[in-house]
Design an enzyme around this catalytic site. Structure first.
Site, mmCIF file in Angstrom:
data_model
loop_
_atom_site.group_PDB
_atom_site.id
_atom_site.type_symbol
_atom_site.label_atom_id
_atom_site.label_comp_id
_atom_site.label_asym_id
_atom_site.label_seq_id
_atom_site.Cartn_x
_atom_site.Cartn_y
_atom_site.Cartn_z
ATOM 1 N N GLU A 1 108.057 56.372 113.488
ATOM 2 C CA GLU A 1 109.523 56.379 113.537
ATOM 3 C C GLU A 1 110.078 57.778 113.238
ATOM 4 O OE1 GLU A 1 111.581 53.871 114.626
ATOM 5 O OE2 GLU A 1 109.657 53.050 115.229
ATOM 6 N N HIS B 1 111.730 59.530 116.442
ATOM 7 C CA HIS B 1 113.204 59.467 116.360
ATOM 8 C C HIS B 1 113.789 60.418 115.301
ATOM 9 C CE1 HIS B 1 113.080 55.918 118.960
ATOM 10 N NE2 HIS B 1 112.141 55.417 118.179
ATOM 11 N N HIS C 1 113.618 48.323 111.898
ATOM 12 C CA HIS C 1 112.709 48.917 112.883
ATOM 13 C C HIS C 1 112.917 50.431 112.872
ATOM 14 C CE1 HIS C 1 110.983 49.007 117.269
ATOM 15 N NE2 HIS C 1 110.538 49.959 116.524
HETATM 16 P P1 AMP Z 1 109.853 52.711 119.055
HETATM 17 O O1 AMP Z 1 108.684 53.494 119.638
HETATM 18 O O2 AMP Z 1 110.410 53.277 117.799
HETATM 19 O O3 AMP Z 1 110.896 52.431 120.100
HETATM 20 O O4 AMP Z 1 109.286 51.331 118.609
HETATM 21 C C1 AMP Z 1 108.541 50.550 119.467
HETATM 22 C C2 AMP Z 1 107.288 50.168 118.770
HETATM 23 O O5 AMP Z 1 107.548 49.715 117.444
HETATM 24 C C3 AMP Z 1 106.581 49.063 119.495
HETATM 25 O O6 AMP Z 1 105.242 49.448 119.638
HETATM 26 C C4 AMP Z 1 106.739 47.894 118.559
HETATM 27 O O7 AMP Z 1 105.679 47.027 118.671
HETATM 28 C C5 AMP Z 1 106.758 48.586 117.230
HETATM 29 N N1 AMP Z 1 107.339 47.789 116.148
HETATM 30 C C6 AMP Z 1 108.501 47.151 116.099
HETATM 31 N N2 AMP Z 1 108.666 46.505 114.932
HETATM 32 C C7 AMP Z 1 107.557 46.767 114.225
HETATM 33 C C8 AMP Z 1 107.108 46.386 112.938
HETATM 34 N N3 AMP Z 1 107.845 45.624 112.127
HETATM 35 N N4 AMP Z 1 105.899 46.842 112.561
HETATM 36 C C9 AMP Z 1 105.174 47.649 113.366
HETATM 37 N N5 AMP Z 1 105.525 48.030 114.578
HETATM 38 C C10 AMP Z 1 106.714 47.601 114.998
#
Ligand code: AMP
Length: 230
Positions: free
Chosen positions: A119, A123, A65
Site C-alpha cells: 500500500e 499508493h 484497504h
Molecule cells: P491495490 O493494489 O492497493 O489496489 O490493492 C489490490 C490488492 O489488495 C489485491 O491484490 C487484493 O487482493 C489486496 N487486498 C485487499 N484487501 C486485502 C486485505 N485485507 N489483505 C490483503 N490483501 C488485500
C-alpha cells in the site's frame, strides 16, 4: 545571430531544460484520495479464500484497504518513489492499531508487512508531498475512526448475517450515517453471488476532510447483494 550564446540565450535554455526535467514531479500530483475499506467476510468468502494474520482472526468490522491518491478523471498515479521503501520501524507505535484496523488477509499468514508495504509503495509514495510515511498511516487510521460503516449499516438493520440487501438501501444507510455518498464495489462468493466488498469514501488532497467524490469507481454490484458473515 548575435543573440545565440549570449548570457540571456544560455539562461533561457537552462530554464527550459530545467522545466522539462521537473515535469514528472508535477505529473505525480493528484486531485483527491479514495479512502477504501473492505469487508473481511467478503475477502475470505471467495474461491481464493484467505488467511488470518499471525495475530489471529480480526474482529468482525470493516477494515482498511488503503488511502489512494486519485485524479478527477478516474485514473491514478502509482509507485511514485522507489527511493522511499516501506520501513516498519518508522511506524512502530502505530502497529497495534494497524493490526486491528488494517490486517492482511492474504495467504500465507503474515505479520502484515507485505500488505502495508504494498500500500505504501503503490499508493503512499504518490502523496509524499502531503504525507510522509508516518503521517500516511496515522492519517488513514484517523479516517477509519471517523467513518464507522458497520455502525451506519447496522443502524439501518443491515447486518452481516449472510442475507441479501438492496444496494440502494446500503447506499442510503451509509449516506444517512456518514453523511457522504459512498462508492461501492462487490466481489463474488464461491457460489457466484454478488457480495458487498469495498466501500470508497473521498478525502481532499490535503487529507484533512471527507469530501463528495469527484468521480466514483465503477460499481460491479448486482441490485441485491449478499452481506456475508465473518
Ligand atoms: P491495490 O493494489 O492497493 O489496489 O490493492 C489490490 C490488492 O489488495 C489485491 O491484490 C487484493 O487482493 C489486496 N487486498 C485487499 N484487501 C486485502 C486485505 N485485507 N489483505 C490483503 N490483501 C488485500
Amino acid at each position: 545571430m548575435g543573440f545565440f550564446f549570449t548570457p540571456r540565450f544560455v539562461l533561457i535554455n537552462v530554464i527550459v531544460i530545467f522545466q522539462c526535467f521537473s515535469l514528472p514531479t508535477f505529473a505525480q500530483d493528484f486531485d483527491f484520495f479514495y479512502f477504501v475499506q473492505n469487508w473481511p467476510g467478503s475477502y475470505c468468502d471467495t474461491e481464493r479464500s484467505c488467511c488470518y494474520p499471525r495475530t489471529g482472526k480480526p474482529s468482525a468490522d470493516f477494515k482498511i484497504h488503503g488511502l489512494w491518491p486519485n485524479y478527477n478523471d478516474g485514473t491514478y498515479p502509482s509507485n511514485c518513489d522507489p527511493s522511499s521503501p516501506f520501513d516498519r520501524t518508522q511506524i512502530s507505535d502505530l502497529v497495534s492499531s494497524m493490526e486491528k484496523n488494517w490486517p492482511s488477509l492474504a495467504c500465507p499468514s503474515s505479520d502484515n508487512t507485505k500488505f502495508w508495504s504494498h500500500e505504501w509503495n503503490k499508493h503512499g509514495t504518490c502523496s509524499e508531498s502531503v504525507l510522509d510515511q508516518y503521517e500516511y498511516f496515522e492519517t488513514t487510521l484517523n479516517l477509519k475512526a471517523q467513518a464507522n460503516i458497520l455502525q451506519a449499516l447496522q443502524t439501518a438493520g443491515i447486518n452481516p448475517d449472510g442475507s441479501h440487501y438492496s444496494l440502494d438501501k446500503i447506499k442510503s444507510a451509509i449516506e444517512e450515517g456518514i453523511k457522504l455518498t459512498p462508492g461501492i464495489s462487490c466481489n463474488v462468493d464461491g457460489s457466484g453471488n454478488s457480495q458487498l466488498y469495498e466501500i470508497y469514501l473521498c478525502v481532499d488532497s490535503s487529507a484533512s476532510n471527507f469530501i463528495d467524490c469527484p468521480v466514483f469507481p465503477n460499481s460491479n454490484c448486482a441490485s441485491s447483494v449478499e452481506f456475508p458473515k465473518f
